[in-house]
Design an enzyme around this catalytic site. Structure first.
Site, PDB file in Angstrom:
ATOM      1  N   ASP A 162      -3.723  10.298  -4.010  1.00 50.10           N
ATOM      2  CA  ASP A 162      -4.707  10.865  -3.728  1.00 50.10           C
ATOM      3  C   ASP A 162      -4.524  12.204  -3.708  1.00 50.10           C
ATOM      4  O   ASP A 162      -5.060  13.134  -3.304  1.00 50.10           O
ATOM      5  CB  ASP A 162      -5.531  10.202  -2.785  1.00 50.10           C
ATOM      6  CG  ASP A 162      -4.991   9.864  -1.193  1.00 50.10           C
ATOM      7  OD1 ASP A 162      -3.297  10.295  -1.983  1.00 50.10           O
ATOM      8  OD2 ASP A 162      -5.002   9.379  -0.796  1.00 50.10           O
TER       9      ASP A 162
ATOM     10  N   GLU B  51       6.512   8.124   4.268  1.00 50.16           N
ATOM     11  CA  GLU B  51       6.619   8.794   4.259  1.00 50.16           C
ATOM     12  C   GLU B  51       7.029   9.727   5.540  1.00 50.16           C
ATOM     13  O   GLU B  51       6.457   9.661   6.561  1.00 50.16           O
ATOM     14  CB  GLU B  51       5.497   9.809   3.388  1.00 50.16           C
ATOM     15  CG  GLU B  51       5.050  11.336   3.835  1.00 50.16           C
ATOM     16  CD  GLU B  51       3.970  11.215   2.837  1.00 50.16           C
ATOM     17  OE1 GLU B  51       2.994  10.849   2.352  1.00 50.16           O
ATOM     18  OE2 GLU B  51       3.398  12.653   2.723  1.00 50.16           O
TER      19      GLU B  51
END
Ligand code: KIV
Length: 286
Positions: free
Chosen positions: A65, A203
Site C-alpha cells: 500500500d 518495520e
C-alpha cells in the site's frame, strides 16, 4: 508419465535467482528458513517494473500500500482503496512468471473483522491472482489471519511500525523501544505466527529486538529498518532505485539515482525536440 501438479513439484533450490518453471510458493519460503537462506523482497506497482524484478530473480514482490505515496500521489498509505490494489496487483501478476506476488490489504478493508478481511482478500486472490496477502497488526489482527489461512489464503503479517496507523502514531517512529514495547512486539509476532502467517514483516524495530524475534519464530521475518539478522529484507522499489523525491528513512539504501537519470533523459529528449535534432533520419518514414 503425468506431470506433477505445482503443489507436488519439488521446492525451489534457491529463492533468489534460482531458475524454475513455476512460481515461488509459501512452501519454498518455509524451506528457505529451514536452510537458513536469506532472501530479498521488493515492492512493485506495475507490470513492466515487476517484470524487471522478476527477471532479476527477486522471489517475492509486494504490491504494497506504499503505492499510495510512491505510485498514486497520496500523502500516505491511508487513502489507498481495494479497487486500486486489485488493479495494480493484477498488473504485477501479469508482468511476472516466477515471483510470489503478495497483495497488501489497504486500510479499512480488514480491521472490521475476519469476515471483512476474507471478503477483501478473496478479491485479491480471485480478481488479481496474487499468491498471498499482507495485513498490518499483531495480536489485534490474529483472528483475521486465522480465518484467511484456514480459508486457503496465505498471509504475510506486518508488525512494528505499521504505516496505516500513521495518524495514531503521529508519524513514523521506531517501535519496540523499552522493555514493555519489546515484549508487546514479541507477543504480536508470535500471535500472527500462531494464527498461521507464513512470514512476518518487522518495520522500524531495533536490530537486537528483530534478531530476538527472528530467533524465536519458526516462520521467516522480513526486515525493513530492522537490522541485518532478519531472514529476508524488503525495500520500497522507488526508494531503492533513487526514484522517490525528498527525504528518505534512515534504513533506505539507494542502489541507483533513477530520478536524476530519468529527468536527464527527459531533458535530452526535450532539448532535441526544440532544436529539431529529433526525429532524425533513422526515426523517419518515407
Ligand atoms: O506497503 C509497503 O510497501 C510495505 C513494505 C514497506 C513492507 O508494507
Amino acid at each position: 508419465m503425468t506431470q506433477p501438479s505445482p503443489a507436488q513439484k519439488p521446492v525451489a533450490k534457491s529463492l533468489y535467482g534460482g531458475s524454475g518453471s513455476r512460481r515461488i510458493t509459501v512452501r519454498d519460503i518455509a524451506a528457505a528458513k529451514e536452510r537458513g537462506e536469506k532472501w530479498p523482497m521488493l515492492t512493485a506497482y506495475d507490470a513492466m517494473t515487476a517484470s524487471v524484478f522478476d527477471e532479476a530473480g527477486i522471489p517475492v514482490l509486494l504490491v504494497g500500500d506504499s503505492m499510495g505515496n510512491c505510485h498514486l500521489g497520496y500523502e500516505s498509505t491511508v487513502p489507498v482503496t481495494l479497487d486500486e490494489t486489485v488493479m495494480l496487483s493484477a498488473a504485477v501478476v501479469r508482468g511476472t512468471t516466477r515471483a510470489l506476488v503478495v497483495g497488501d490489504l489497504p486500510f479499512g478493508t480488514y480491521q472490521e473483522g475476519p469476515v471483512q478481511a476474507l471478503r477483501s482478500a478473496t478479491r485479491l486472490v480471485k480478481e488479481a491472482g496474487v499468491g498471498a496477502v499482507k495485513l498490518e497488526g499483531g495480536e489485534r489482527s490474529a483472528d483475521q489471519v486465522e480465518l484467511l489461512v484456514s480459508s486457503g489464503i496465505p498471509v504475510m503479517a506486518h508488525v512494528g511500525l505499521t504505516p496505516q496507523s500513521v495518524n495514531a502514531f503521529g508519524g513514523y517512529p521506531v517501535q519496540g523501544r523499552g522493555e514493555e514495547a519489546a515484549q508487546q512486539l514479541l507477543r504480536d509476532a508470535k500471535a500472527v505466527q500462531d494464527a498461521g502467517a507464513f512470514a512476518v514483516v518487522l518495520e522500524a524495530v531495533p536490530a537486537e529486538l528483530a534478531a530476538e524475534v527472528t530467533r524465536s519464530l519458526a516462520v521467516p521475518t522480513v526486515g525493513i529498518g530492522a537490522g541485518s539478522d532478519c531472514d529476508a529484507q524488503v525495500l520500497v522499489w522507488t526508494d531503492m532505485a533513487g526514484m522517490t523525491a525528498g527525504r528518505l528513512p534512515k534504513f533506505v539504501k539507494q542502489y541507483l539515482q533513477m530520478r536524476e537519470l530519468l529527468g536527464g533523459a527527459a531533458k535530452a529528449f526535450a532539448d532535441e525536440v526544440v532544436t529539431g535534432a529529433f526525429p532524425a533520419e533513422p526515426h523517419t518514414f518515407h
